[in-house]
Design a protein around this motif. Structure first.
Motif, PDB file in Angstrom:
ATOM      1  N   ASP A  11       1.392   4.516  10.750  1.00  0.00           N
ATOM      2  CA  ASP A  11       0.591   4.363   9.525  1.00  0.00           C
ATOM      3  C   ASP A  11       0.930   3.054   9.056  1.00  0.00           C
ATOM      4  O   ASP A  11       0.254   2.066   8.493  1.00  0.00           O
ATOM      5  N   LEU A  12       2.374   2.795   8.935  1.00  0.00           N
ATOM      6  CA  LEU A  12       3.019   1.425   8.422  1.00  0.00           C
ATOM      7  C   LEU A  12       2.412   0.348   9.401  1.00  0.00           C
ATOM      8  O   LEU A  12       1.846  -0.522   8.664  1.00  0.00           O
ATOM      9  N   ALA A  13       2.441   0.447  10.712  1.00  0.00           N
ATOM     10  CA  ALA A  13       1.907  -0.793  11.546  1.00  0.00           C
ATOM     11  C   ALA A  13       0.398  -1.002  11.232  1.00  0.00           C
ATOM     12  O   ALA A  13      -0.018  -1.998  11.202  1.00  0.00           O
ATOM     13  N   ASP A  14      -0.293  -0.030  10.857  1.00  0.00           N
ATOM     14  CA  ASP A  14      -1.662  -0.013  11.006  1.00  0.00           C
ATOM     15  C   ASP A  14      -1.885  -0.922   9.620  1.00  0.00           C
ATOM     16  O   ASP A  14      -2.713  -1.902   9.546  1.00  0.00           O
ATOM     17  N   LYS A  15      -1.122  -0.479   8.463  1.00  0.00           N
ATOM     18  CA  LYS A  15      -1.386  -1.129   7.297  1.00  0.00           C
ATOM     19  C   LYS A  15      -0.978  -2.706   7.267  1.00  0.00           C
ATOM     20  O   LYS A  15      -1.513  -3.507   6.620  1.00  0.00           O
ATOM     21  N   VAL A  16       0.196  -2.939   7.946  1.00  0.00           N
ATOM     22  CA  VAL A  16       0.714  -4.516   8.117  1.00  0.00           C
ATOM     23  C   VAL A  16      -0.568  -5.178   9.004  1.00  0.00           C
ATOM     24  O   VAL A  16      -0.750  -6.206   8.442  1.00  0.00           O
ATOM     25  N   ASN A  17      -0.924  -4.424  10.072  1.00  0.00           N
ATOM     26  CA  ASN A  17      -1.841  -5.106  10.790  1.00  0.00           C
ATOM     27  C   ASN A  17      -3.115  -5.448  10.176  1.00  0.00           C
ATOM     28  O   ASN A  17      -3.901  -6.493  10.508  1.00  0.00           O
ATOM     29  N   GLU A  18      -3.588  -4.712   9.327  1.00  0.00           N
ATOM     30  CA  GLU A  18      -4.635  -5.169   8.292  1.00  0.00           C
ATOM     31  C   GLU A  18      -4.582  -6.465   7.784  1.00  0.00           C
ATOM     32  O   GLU A  18      -5.592  -7.248   7.842  1.00  0.00           O
ATOM     33  N   TRP A  19      -3.412  -6.892   7.264  1.00  0.00           N
ATOM     34  CA  TRP A  19      -3.289  -7.996   6.755  1.00  0.00           C
ATOM     35  C   TRP A  19      -2.964  -9.092   7.821  1.00  0.00           C
ATOM     36  O   TRP A  19      -3.425 -10.294   7.859  1.00  0.00           O
TER      37      TRP A  19
END
Length: 113
Positions: free
Chosen positions: A60-68
């Motif tokens: 979940d964190l990696a997905d959030k970071v990758n959005e930006w």
């Protein structure tokens, strides 16, 4: 009449050149410096890192970071965020390697906690 066509053609050419040379204000003039998207990715990573104790939390964190991160032109941010995502779906040691690399790319670009 011929002069009018030339003037119109010149105006269209000028508009086309202006559109092609427009500068995206979000992209840094120096890719070694933090742009807005990189800053948001680094902030999200720093905020969520300690809480990412399970594999699902890491994903979940990696997905959030990758959005930006994938919108960033700052050197290393997008590539290391991709590595972070790969590590989030693998072992804890792979996650740690990806997390260390992403954090270092943030620091190298001038991110401050």
């Amino acid at each position: 009449m011929q002069l009018r066509h030339i003037a119109v053609a010149a105006a269209i050419t000028a508009l086309a050149l202006t559109a092609c040379s427009s500068n995206d204000s979000n992209k840094p003039t120096d890719p070694t410096k933090l742009d807005d998207a990189a800053s948001f990715a680094c902030d999200d990573f720093a905020t969520g890192y300690k809480g990412a104790q399970t594999q699902q939390a890491r994903v979940d964190l990696a997905d959030k970071v990758n959005e930006w991160a994938q919108k960033s032109a700052t050197n290393g941010i997008a590539d290391n965020a991709t590595a972070l995502a790969r590590g989030s779906e693998a072992s804890a040691s792979a996650w740690q390697i990806g997390a260390d690399a992403f954090a270092q790319s943030c620091l190298d670009a001038g991110w401050k906690s």
